[in-house]
Design an enzyme around this catalytic site. Structure first.
Site, PDB file in Angstrom:
ATOM      1  N   ASP B  57      41.398  36.905  58.299  1.00 40.64           N
ATOM      2  CA  ASP B  57      40.793  37.783  59.298  1.00 40.64           C
ATOM      3  C   ASP B  57      41.785  38.423  60.252  1.00 40.64           C
ATOM      4  O   ASP B  57      41.416  39.310  61.001  1.00 40.64           O
ATOM      5  CB  ASP B  57      39.712  37.040  60.077  1.00 40.64           C
ATOM      6  CG  ASP B  57      40.278  35.925  60.943  1.00 40.64           C
ATOM      7  OD1 ASP B  57      41.492  35.655  60.864  1.00 40.64           O
ATOM      8  OD2 ASP B  57      39.502  35.322  61.693  1.00 40.64           O
ATOM      9  N   ARG B 269      35.858  36.835  67.214  1.00 45.42           N
ATOM     10  CA  ARG B 269      35.772  37.834  66.154  1.00 45.42           C
ATOM     11  C   ARG B 269      34.766  38.932  66.472  1.00 45.42           C
ATOM     12  O   ARG B 269      34.099  38.921  67.505  1.00 45.42           O
ATOM     13  CB  ARG B 269      35.363  37.128  64.856  1.00 45.42           C
ATOM     14  CG  ARG B 269      36.453  36.322  64.230  1.00 45.42           C
ATOM     15  CD  ARG B 269      37.198  37.178  63.237  1.00 45.42           C
ATOM     16  NE  ARG B 269      36.280  37.595  62.192  1.00 45.42           N
ATOM     17  CZ  ARG B 269      36.047  36.930  61.080  1.00 45.42           C
ATOM     18  NH1 ARG B 269      36.695  35.826  60.840  1.00 45.42           N
ATOM     19  NH2 ARG B 269      35.170  37.366  60.197  1.00 45.42           N
ATOM     20  N   TYR B 277      39.507  27.051  63.608  1.00 48.38           N
ATOM     21  CA  TYR B 277      40.321  26.233  62.696  1.00 48.38           C
ATOM     22  C   TYR B 277      40.367  24.849  63.311  1.00 48.38           C
ATOM     23  O   TYR B 277      40.782  24.696  64.474  1.00 48.38           O
ATOM     24  CB  TYR B 277      41.732  26.790  62.575  1.00 48.38           C
ATOM     25  CG  TYR B 277      41.809  28.121  61.869  1.00 48.38           C
ATOM     26  CD1 TYR B 277      41.816  28.209  60.477  1.00 48.38           C
ATOM     27  CD2 TYR B 277      41.908  29.303  62.602  1.00 48.38           C
ATOM     28  CE1 TYR B 277      41.906  29.434  59.827  1.00 48.38           C
ATOM     29  CE2 TYR B 277      41.997  30.535  61.963  1.00 48.38           C
ATOM     30  CZ  TYR B 277      42.002  30.586  60.585  1.00 48.38           C
ATOM     31  OH  TYR B 277      42.091  31.802  59.948  1.00 48.38           O
ATOM     32  N   PRO B 351      46.793  29.335  57.068  1.00 51.37           N
ATOM     33  CA  PRO B 351      46.248  30.621  57.511  1.00 51.37           C
ATOM     34  C   PRO B 351      46.315  30.861  59.010  1.00 51.37           C
ATOM     35  O   PRO B 351      46.041  31.963  59.463  1.00 51.37           O
ATOM     36  CB  PRO B 351      44.782  30.516  57.082  1.00 51.37           C
ATOM     37  CG  PRO B 351      44.461  29.057  57.177  1.00 51.37           C
ATOM     38  CD  PRO B 351      45.736  28.328  56.843  1.00 51.37           C
TER      39      PRO B 351
END
Lengths: 621, 621
Positions: B57, B269, B277, B351
């Site tokens: 993302d 987001r 996470y 990530p």
């Protein structure tokens, strides 16, 4: 059918194409509002297809602000050409054309947006897409043939309209071809209307009808209202072309008076096009031109004479037309607060200041939220009185401005201060002075049910916030996410009133909000603190400032802002810009759904004062 | 078929779905390049549909710069969430979580763009739309089953690929459902591959093949190349949810170490989602998890323990997964300069720093224009050597960075300077220090055929222009239209080299430009003057600076800029920023089609020096 006092169309159904009944910017803007607010509406357009080239091209700052409120400003900014500079060319003492001054095309601090030029057809595309997102489309090949409005005060749908549906799509005559230069020209006599077959007629009942049907408005004629005004008997050519020229300033706006050959306006456009407005000649009163005598070559020829000694070749002419300068206005714009006129249907003028499309869209933008509030039962229909009061005044100012600028533009310049003719200094000074007005940001609505009277004690609270003007944007920082945010970007066109609280709010909002709805569904509170983001933890704000919304009662994070510098985008000047004392008692600015400031009040007695304001027209729920 | 030295797929055609052969960001970016440059290409994807939720993302500044060069940056900016701030939460001396410092998420002067987060699926949509504009689409339900590369040096299409076409669309198993949380998780054992029917196979011949087929790359296995590296035996959960929490900083990025319960990263987001996470636990070497033991509830539970005493509810979880931290790299990325690997096919890592999708797209962005230049016969295939040299080095840095940050992130914090554990000061300092690197703007390619050696005399000409780095943007003013322009916005991805002339240019450009083509078709000259716009009339510039183009030989108006303040947008600092002396001899910066600086040269001997540079790999026309 109910009894009717409105004139009825003399010939109920004819196989006749009304050239002006089409979905232009004013009608489409109304469509955006109604669709966004969930109001059942129909938009009909006699034409089988929309225009794609030419016509209006100026998009003013205030118009882009409105587009932003619908979420589509960036489409204009991406496709359009921003005008960065205006250069004045005048004859020097020897009569040679020289650039005499350069100014920014959009004066600093006019708006967070800039004046842009883009083809009217693309603007219409954006409006159509916006409406479409909310489920409304244009019905083409459909037009009204009769209109009756009942006197009944209790009928929910007092208007009867007969619509004709054409089939197959209207076969258009030469001057009815939107790609033709002479389509809609006001100096060409009407060609025979295209003959199209009416496949069926349809009777519909409406609560409201708005005629956004252009200078030859069918709706206006049905209402028996008249356009009043005059024309200057001067005609101009207009052309979109890709020029080859040694004029150095062909990619900025050029306002040019030649010594003897007339005047010219250059507006650089998207896709390397340039819009030229070129003074052509005079007309006898009432004279119409023979289309066969007009051509792009004739226009280019006139332009060459005006521009000499600079050269001009136009290998590609995308669109051209001729028009007569004139200013006309209709003082009546509504009938029983049920049938309304907008745009060219009630004001026409010359195109050079790029006002037409903009003022027209602002007409219907003014009306759309009011109609929606009435249909939804949130507000009393008395607020519809404010449409005419607010917009006829704007149209009057437009006509007056246009008359001034057009006569100075068409006049022969005085080459020296002593010689006869238009003073170029005076002309330039007027041009600059009118910049804020042409940007659309100078509009100020007078006191009414929905605009409070100004008063000394309000002015003291927020010295630079003008009641009746649109709420100006300032860069602020969102408390929750640290985003630098233009405060006006939060004034989206969703039908909500907004309270902009300079300090922590308390409010009578619940009174006008259905108990089953979210607390911010009718009136949204935006809080702007003078203290920095780190000073107050988010949970310290009252629920009114960050209401819990939706099925899962999520907290809102986008209603609280801080007047502090952002990390990367400036800010921290909002209290100063609004003229609010950060150490003072604070205040609340009430903003209408169309972003105009309705009222400024202090916290002392705030609840009662707001209730007093809203009780005049809001319906308790 | 030609003889082959490349390994051949052991089982030529099987009814077997290769889970990783899919059109992800790396492959689609290559598609954008090839489509834009008119190269005939095919993109195949085994899956019948693309992912829509979850996965990568983070969109880094440099990636948005590249998107801008393809004309689609504003789509990311509009839909994505810009990250404005990063807050570090650490245990205080009593073990309670407190915010210890706040920094801007994108350091000032990193780029003209900001770090944004947006779902990988939308990024792929934008790339697919961009390719589509140029006529290239993804063929779904198609995958390769054999690959052979001939030794022939004269064959124009030395690669033979067998493609299998599935029909009907692959029926996906539970873990093969892209909407499933465990789709593509690296800690879940492979489920039985879906069984799909191969409808037909197809033999194709290709000049080049690029395997952008993920961590389990089929292409890599065909080439016999190995991923090397290790895993940390720590697994994390990842989740996109709409949370309800009293953590005040839920809408900014939060980097959080709890005293005892592990670490957590919060990334706000689009659409009010938050990416979490969450450190979950440890694994035995080689251990795989049983999918039935994993669930969003388990992840939320771990998050609650880490966040305590802050509360967390997640009424809506849009996507979730679990993954193991590890870093692996493949040092070989090309086979005979005909078959290439990009993205996860040659580097995998954790990530959390938002690097994966970005570095992968930059891989293929590095290669695309080179392949196109070879296919078109403009450049010699020797330039393809630079792909591996440039990108393996970037991947190595990525792995090293990720290893450092991941171990500090997963470690237990030292609550006091004396106690055992990770120093939070050290961790934060590393995080900040790596900001420019994670933004993607710190990449510097070493000397090669297409990047000159740095040398003292070049540095003196443009002190802040670094050969091998991307050309940084400055705000300049377009001579012809007065537009404030980010100079790098002119570095569009169209395959052209550019000369940025600091002063008036002369050049050997004609040598590499077909005589029938416009003078700016292979190499475009952008002129940046230190004198203001009004100092020089436009026609004073040589034709090279404003070439006549197209059928009608229109003059160009967008290649000459002035380093002066614009009316409304700043500017006037470009010469200073590039370190070029406005009173000095001037210089020319040569920029590659991917915006990296290839060379800096003075005007003295400019023509010969440029010719010397280009003659090494450009093909005379």
């Amino acid at each position: 059918m109910s009894s009717s006092s409105a004139p009825v169309s003399p010939s109920p159904v004819r196989s006749y194409a009304h050239p002006e009944w089409r979905a232009g910017p004013a009608g489409l803007m109304l469509g955006c509002w109604l669709a966004r607010l969930g109001i059942k509406a129909r938009i009909v357009d006699q034409r089988a297809r929309k225009i794609t080239r030419g016509h209006a091209d100026g998009v003013q700052c205030r118009t882009i602000e409105i587009f932003q409120s619908f979420g589509m400003a960036e489409r204009i900014q991406k496709e359009g050409n921003e005008l960065a500079e205006t250069v004045f060319y005048n004859p020097d003492k020897s009569g040679n054309l020289v650039p005499t001054s350069r100014i920014p095309d959009t004066e600093p601090n006019t708006s967070r947006f800039r004046h842009v030029v883009l083809n009217q057809g693309r603007i219409e595309d954006f409006l159509i897409d916006c409406m479409g997102t909310d489920g409304l489309t244009v019905e083409r090949g459909v037009y009204p043939v009769s209109l009756e409005c009942s006197d009944s005060t209790t009928a929910s749908h007092p208007i009867a309209v007969t619509l004709a549906h054409l089939a197959p799509p209207a076969k258009e005559g030469s001057t009815e071809d939107p790609a033709s230069g002479l389509y809609r020209s006001n100096v060409i006599s009407n060609a025979d209307p295209s003959v199209a077959q009416v496949a069926k007629t349809e009777e519909i009942r409406a609560k409201y009808v708005m005629g956004c049907d252009g200078a030859r408005s069918w709706t206006r004629r049905q209402l028996g209202f008249l356009l009043e005004g005059d024309s200057a008997n001067i005609y101009w050519g207009v052309m979109d072309a890709r020029p080859i020229t040694d004029l150095p300033d062909i990619r900025v706006k050029v306002v040019l008076h030649s010594a003897d050959a007339g005047s010219l306006l250059i507006v650089p456009r998207e896709r390397n096009l340039v819009r030229f407005y070129i003074q052509m000649g005079t007309l006898q009163p009432g004279e119409k031109l023979d289309p066969s005598t007009q051509s792009p070559e004739k226009i280019i020829d006139s332009a060459r004479k005006i521009l000499a000694p600079y050269t001009l070749e136009c290998p590609e002419v995308e669109w051209w037309s001729v028009y007569e300068i004139g200013q006309r206005i209709c003082k009546d714009v509504s009938f029983k607060n049920r049938v309304f006129l907008a745009g060219d249907a009630f004001h026409t003028h010359s195109p050079k200041a790029g006002q037409g499309m903009n003022v027209s869209m602002m007409d219907s933008y003014n009306l759309g939220w009011k109609i929606a509030a009435c249909v939804k039962g949130i507000a009393s229909p008395v607020i519809l009185d404010t449409y005419g009061a607010e917009r006829v005044e704007v149209a009057r100012e437009l006509i007056e401005f246009d008359h001034q600028i057009a006569s100075l533009f068409s006049g022969k310049p005085a080459v020296t201060p002593e010689s006869e003719g238009i003073s170029m200094e005076e002309f330039q000074a007027l041009w600059v002075r009118m910049g804020k007005w042409t940007s659309g940001t100078a509009v100020r609505y007078g006191p009414s049910l929905i605009v409070a009277e100004s008063a000394m004690e309000k002015t003291a609270l927020a010295r630079n916030v003008i009641i009746g003007s649109h709420f100006e944007s300032q860069m602020v920082v969102c408390y929750a996410d640290a985003h630098a945010t233009q405060l006006a970007d939060r004034l989206v066109s969703d039908g909500r009133w907004r309270l902009i609280a300079h300090a922590l709010p308390s409010s009578p909002i619940k009174k006008y909000t259905p108990s089953t709805a979210d607390l911010n569904s009718v009136i949204e509170v935006l809080t702007l603190t003078s203290s920095p983001r780190r000073a107050l933890p988010y949970p310290a704000f009252p629920e009114l400032a960050r209401p819990l919304v939706g099925r899962f009662r999520y907290p809102t994070y986008d209603q609280i802002f801080s007047d502090e510098p952002s990390y990367l985008d400036g800010g921290g000047h909002a209290y100063a810009a609004y003229g609010v004392d950060p150490d003072g008692p604070g205040c609340v600015v009430l903003v209408r759904p169309d972003q105009y400031v309705a009222e400024v009040i202090g916290f002392e007695g705030c609840v009662e004062n707001l209730a007093g304001f809203f009780d005049r027209f809001m319906i308790h729920v």
